[in-house]
Design an enzyme around this catalytic site. Structure first.
Site, short mmCIF file in Angstrom:
data_model
loop_
_atom_site.label_atom_id
_atom_site.label_comp_id
_atom_site.label_asym_id
_atom_site.label_seq_id
_atom_site.Cartn_x
_atom_site.Cartn_y
_atom_site.Cartn_z
N HIS A 100 1.57 4.46 -2.93
CA HIS A 100 1.49 5.93 -2.92
C HIS A 100 2.66 6.54 -3.67
O HIS A 100 2.54 7.63 -4.25
CB HIS A 100 1.47 6.43 -1.48
CG HIS A 100 0.17 6.21 -0.77
ND1 HIS A 100 -1.04 6.55 -1.33
CD2 HIS A 100 -0.12 5.68 0.45
CE1 HIS A 100 -2.01 6.25 -0.48
NE2 HIS A 100 -1.49 5.71 0.60
N HIS A 110 -5.94 6.45 -2.30
CA HIS A 110 -6.78 5.43 -1.69
C HIS A 110 -7.98 5.13 -2.59
O HIS A 110 -8.53 6.02 -3.24
CB HIS A 110 -7.27 5.88 -0.32
CG HIS A 110 -6.17 5.95 0.70
ND1 HIS A 110 -6.14 6.86 1.72
CD2 HIS A 110 -5.04 5.22 0.84
CE1 HIS A 110 -5.06 6.69 2.45
NE2 HIS A 110 -4.37 5.70 1.93
N HIS A 164 0.83 -1.21 0.00
CA HIS A 164 0.00 0.00 0.00
C HIS A 164 0.86 1.26 0.00
O HIS A 164 0.65 2.17 -0.81
CB HIS A 164 -0.92 -0.03 1.22
CG HIS A 164 -1.81 1.17 1.35
ND1 HIS A 164 -3.10 1.18 0.87
CD2 HIS A 164 -1.60 2.39 1.90
CE1 HIS A 164 -3.64 2.36 1.11
NE2 HIS A 164 -2.75 3.11 1.74
N GLU A 165 1.83 1.33 0.91
CA GLU A 165 2.64 2.55 1.01
C GLU A 165 3.55 2.72 -0.19
O GLU A 165 3.81 3.85 -0.62
CB GLU A 165 3.43 2.55 2.32
CG GLU A 165 2.60 2.39 3.59
CD GLU A 165 1.44 3.37 3.69
OE1 GLU A 165 1.45 4.41 3.00
OE2 GLU A 165 0.50 3.10 4.46
#
Length: 1002
Positions: free
Chosen positions: A436, A442, A432-433
């Site tokens: 980014h 999101h 997820h990170e």
């Protein structure tokens, strides 16, 4: 040819002989036999085939078997293959072939079959070799009979490419494109299922490059489904319809076309125009563990298992090459913030997972941004800046713990701008990170859930498909947040996965992967971001040109490294050129993969300082010295000074500009001295004036004349014909009375645009590095605050060729900070770089040890490069190596599993420690092997991945995983973890536990 018939029926059929085998010699003997058979050969029987169990492939409806090939035995004719169902022996399949393998389709699922294979000469056949198998009771995920036809010809069908995802070759917007320079699995489904063998030919723009015999659908690679699935769940396969073959990375490029040819000569082609390639992107991820006023946690799994995690994450990102590198950890025992705050015990701020002043200033700004900048040749930036100077795909991930006013806090859960802050470097937090950083927010597209219309993933190392649903989670529907679309579970059994940016999953889903499988639409966004990153080729930055499908030169102001991907020392610190805030250098951190640049050397080493008489300035002085200038008719000219004497004896110091051609200091045509109504030009004698260097100390001044006294200098920077320099008096920048320009006294108010009223010596700032041989390297760093309200931070790489012992920061003659550097033992623990893809393949992760239990051998050491292959268990607060040895009692012998204890260099024992012992006749007997007489446990075997490891004799190994007890054993009939009944814990009770974990191969 394959013939199916009932024994009760008479069926005539033609015999088809595959001409794959003994080629011209066999053909010649066949022709001869038809006219004049050799009598001696008619009575000879050939050898019985030996069936290769390892190359057997079974699905629910098909089987492939292979046997040893007869090497052109004289008068060899063919192989007879007979297949029949055990519960219906009248259903017989007979095959006559010259291939030493056979693919049989349209079998009944979950049924027992037997196959007889015999080899035949023209006159006789051998005894049959027999093999039995049971077709699987499995679910075919991609079971549709429809195809998306993109292969045309007499063997038309559908081809799909498999890299990170199973994708179409045309390049669709909702899935990744084919990655140039990355291995691929090719799937081919003929429109009509009547082929027994298919040959794939790979063509480039230069012609045929290679041929590959495709594997039959029954040999399609397995999935990542856990082996210990619930008995109510069937085995799930990706498909039972696709033929498959692999293409190596160096053939995966634009201009490739594929030809598919079956045993009957049918040909299908997908032309190069229908195969869309994307960039061979590269991605570099640096990894470091930090502790701020607190010792680093040492729980960064990426760093601990760098090889495994690099190979794992490579399967999830659409790149051609992935580089994982590790830095030595940093313990910040004292911290100086860019605002001047100094911490020695704890931060005054309140810390949290997403908050804390040290989290921002140290973890993100100094370390992650600093390492990124250092690898671009940027030596300094403003202290709090987290600006991502993105040129290459270079990201720095850190784990971080800090001591705050509210206690010890672990940071995590953020990413973007080349920075990743993590608590857990596995599972969805990592995926997820990192997402980014690829420009993802999101809930991409309102929330992306996998579903029946999205593709599966692929692991090129384990050669297994990665399912797009959860293997263990109870079935439920996913509901998209934006439009309430419902995605029902597959077969009402398996819940589809969410993309990493829409929740993902925080567990290991299948048997091979610990990172999230991106939704194909999201993976395409990632690919589009990555392909814009530059790479260094032949000492230039290059970017991918999608129209030309080649790398092209990229113009940039960034320095090109003189050495790429080499061992480096990275120097980090904070300094204030204004000498207001305190400055601090931190202990250097080290990596085996970084870039070295030809960094700017200080001017002061070769530069003159202050006012310099022009006759004393030689050619090198002119070149090496930075001079103050002013703007004259839109051109920068050097400021100069000389003593002017008017025709009537007026004497004053005049500031003008240098006319280098005539070697004079002059006011030019527009400036003159007015005396008795006469305009007198102002210029020096030949080669008789002073030039003004930038370097020096303090404010710059001069004495216009004795009545005015020492004054600060000023100058104009205006467009047009207005120019000049002078001194500050009151609120104006002026010259001596009588100096005119364009008919007016030369005087300008200070507050107007274009008047430069602040002249100071440069007060140059320098970073000095001394190595163990007392050689000093000096590097220029900014001599001004990059942002006026904060100190600067230092970040630069130097070579590790010679150990350094001292680092100092000077601004002018003032030392701002220094640090003595000692040897760092963590350098020896560095594992990186781990490079995956292209010519490197997966070589960094290939096992170096035998699989399973193996005897200790001479000179064996559990070194850093192999310790990830060894099984470990928790003993108190340490991870210890698992071991096994034979323990003998007077009347019996048994296997005991303990942990390894090192006695001295190269000397080890296997022991139960102080808490586990063997109890006999109320006597406690220590459990320890003889020195170096035991077995180690290797847990690496990609062929057995997901399989449980044996204790001994088909007993499953189990390991305790808690702080109160330790040890390893086997599962008994009641599913408890135990060892021999006479092995006890120190409390006197038998070593027997109901809470444990089993170990599997990875």
């Amino acid at each position: 040819m394959v013939v199916r018939y009932s024994l009760l029926m008479k069926v005539s059929f033609a015999i088809l002989i595959f001409l794959v085998g003994c080629n011209e010699n066999a053909t010649s003997s066949n022709d001869q036999y038809l006219t004049d058979p050799d009598i001696s050969e008619q009575t000879k029987k050939p050898s019985r085939p030996i069936i290769d169990e390892k190359n057997k492939g079974v699905t629910d409806t098909s089987v492939t078997i292979e046997w040893d090939k007869i090497e052109c035995e004289k008068n060899f004719s063919h192989y007879n293959v007979i297949v029949y169902r055990k519960d219906r022996i009248e259903d017989v399949i007979t095959i006559r072939t010259r291939n030493n393998s056979v693919f049989i389709d349209d079998l009944k699922p979950n049924s027992q079959y037997s196959i007889d294979v015999s080899s035949c000469l023209h006159s006789a056949c051998s005894e049959s070799a027999k093999i039995e198998f049971i077709t699987l009771n499995e679910i075919d995920y991609y079971h549709t009979t429809e195809i998306e036809k993109n292969v045309y010809g007499s063997l038309e069908g559908e081809v799909r490419f498999v890299q990170t995802h199973v994708i179409s070759p045309e390049g669709r917007k909702n899935e990744p494109e084919i990655i140039t320079g990355r291995d691929a699995l090719i799937l081919f489904k003929p429109s009509i299922k009547n082929s027994s063998s298919i040959l794939m030919k790979i063509y480039s723009e230069d012609g045929l490059t290679s041929k590959v015999v495709m594997k039959s659908p029954s040999m399609l690679p397995k999935t990542d489904q856990p082996i210990d699935i619930d008995e109510n769940n069937k085995v799930v396969s990706y498909s039972n319809s696709y033929w498959s073959a692999e293409i190596p990375w160096n053939k995966m490029k634009s201009g490739m076309s594929l030809h598919f040819e079956d045993e009957n000569g049918n040909l299908g082609i997908i032309e190069s125009e229908r195969i869309k390639f994307s960039a061979p992107s590269e991605l570099i991820i640096q990894n470091i563990d930090l502790g701020m006023l607190y010792k680093p946690r040492g729980r960064n799994i990426v760093i601990k298992e760098l090889e495994r995690t690099a190979v794992d994450y490579f399967q999830k990102v659409p790149v051609s090459k992935l580089i994982f590198s590790d830095y030595t950890p940093i313990h910040f025992e004292k911290i100086t913030l860019p605002n001047g705050t100094v911490y020695t015990e704890k931060s005054a701020d309140i810390g949290g997972w997403h908050q804390g002043d040290m989290r921002e200033a140290v973890g993100k700004a100094l370390v992650s941004t600093g390492i990124n900048n250092a690898n671009l040749g940027i030596v300094a930036s403003s202290g709090y800046s987290q600006q991502y100077n993105r040129l290459t795909n270079h990201i720095t991930a850190h784990t971080n713990i800090g001591y705050y006013n509210n206690g010890v806090v672990v940071h995590g859960g953020s990413g973007g701008g080349g920075i990743v802050t993590l608590e857990n470097t596995l599972h969805n937090e990592w995926s997820h990170e990192l997402g980014h950083n690829y420009g993802l927010g999101h809930y991409v597209a309102g929330g992306t859930s996998h579903g029946p219309d999205t593709s599966w993933g692929w692991d090129g190392y384990y050669k297994r498909f990665i399912a797009n649903f959860d293997w263990k989670r109870s079935p439920q529907s996913n509901i998209r947040p934006d439009n309430q679309e419902v995605v029902k579970p597959f077969m009402d059994k398996y819940t589809y996965l969410w993309d990493a940016m829409s929740g993902g999953y925080d567990h290991q889903n299948g048997i091979i992967s610990r990172y999230t499988l991106h939704h194909p639409y999201v993976a395409r966004i990632i690919q589009d971001w990555l392909k814009n990153g530059a790479v260094v080729i032949n000492n230039d930055y290059m970017v991918w040109d999608e129209l030309k499908n080649i790398y092209v030169y990229k113009g940039t102001n960034f320095k090109v490294p003189i050495k790429k991907g080499v061992p480096v020392v990275t120097i980090l610190g904070v300094y204030d050129p204004d000498k207001i805030n305190p400055s601090q250098l931190y202990p250097p951190t080290y990596s085996n993969y970084g870039n070295i640049f030809d960094l700017e050397k200080p001017r002061s080493e070769s530069s003159l300082k202050g006012w310099q008489y022009v006759k004393d300035v030689n050619y090198l002085d002119r070149v090496n010295t930075h001079w103050h200038t002013m703007l004259v008719n839109r051109k920068e000219e050097k400021i100069c000074r000389f003593s002017y004497l008017s025709p009537k004896g007026k004497k004053f110091e005049f500031l003008g500009y240098e006319d280098i051609e005539n070697k004079i200091c002059t006011g030019g045509r527009s400036i003159h001295y007015l005396e008795d109504g006469k305009k007198n030009p102002i210029e020096s004698k030949y080669n008789d004036y002073f030039l003004l260097s930038i370097d020096g100390d303090g404010e710059i001044s001069y004495v216009p004349d004795s009545t005015i006294g020492e004054s600060k200098i000023c100058s104009l920077k205006m467009s047009g014909t207005v120019y000049g320099a002078g001194f500050i008096k009151g609120n104006s920048c002026r010259q001596i009375d009588g100096v005119f320009m364009n008919g007016f006294q030369w005087a300008f108010t200070l507050n107007q645009s274009g008047v430069n009223s602040t002249y100071t010596w440069s007060n140059e700032c320098v970073l000095k590095i001394k190595d163990k041989d007392n050689n000093i390297e000096s590097i220029s760093i900014p001599n001004y605050r990059i942002e006026k309200n904060q100190s600067n931070k230092i970040h630069l790489n130097i070579s590790r060729e010679k150990p350094i012992i001292d680092i100092n920061v000077y601004c002018g003659e003032h030392e701002l900070t220094s640090i003595k550097v000692s040897d760092n033992p963590d350098i020896k623990l560095l594992k990186g770089p781990i490079i995956v893809g292209q010519e490197h393949g997966y070589t960094s992760y290939e096992p170096k040890l035998p699989s399973g239990w193996f005897k200790h051998y001479d000179n064996f050491e559990p070194k850093n490069e192999i310790n990830h292959e060894l099984g470990k268990m928790r003993v108190n607060d340490n991870d210890e190596y698992i071991c096994r040895f034979n323990f003998s009692d007077s009347d019996r012998e048994m296997k005991f599993v303990g942990y390894v204890s090192q006695l001295s260099e190269s000397k080890y024992i296997c022991t139960g420690g102080s808490e586990i012992y063997y109890k006999k006749n109320e006597i406690n007997i220590e459990l320890s092997s003889k020195e170096n007489d035991f077995e180690w446990l290797s847990v690496r075997d990609k062929n057995l991945v997901g399989s449980k490891i044996e204790f001994d004799n088909n007993k499953t190994l189990c390991v305790l995983d808690n702080r109160s007890f330790y040890g390893a054993g086997y599962l008994d009939e009641n599913n408890r973890c135990t060892q021999d009944r006479q092995i006890h814990w120190s409390n006197g009770k038998q070593w027997l536990f109901s809470t444990y974990k089993t170990m599997t191969y990875h």
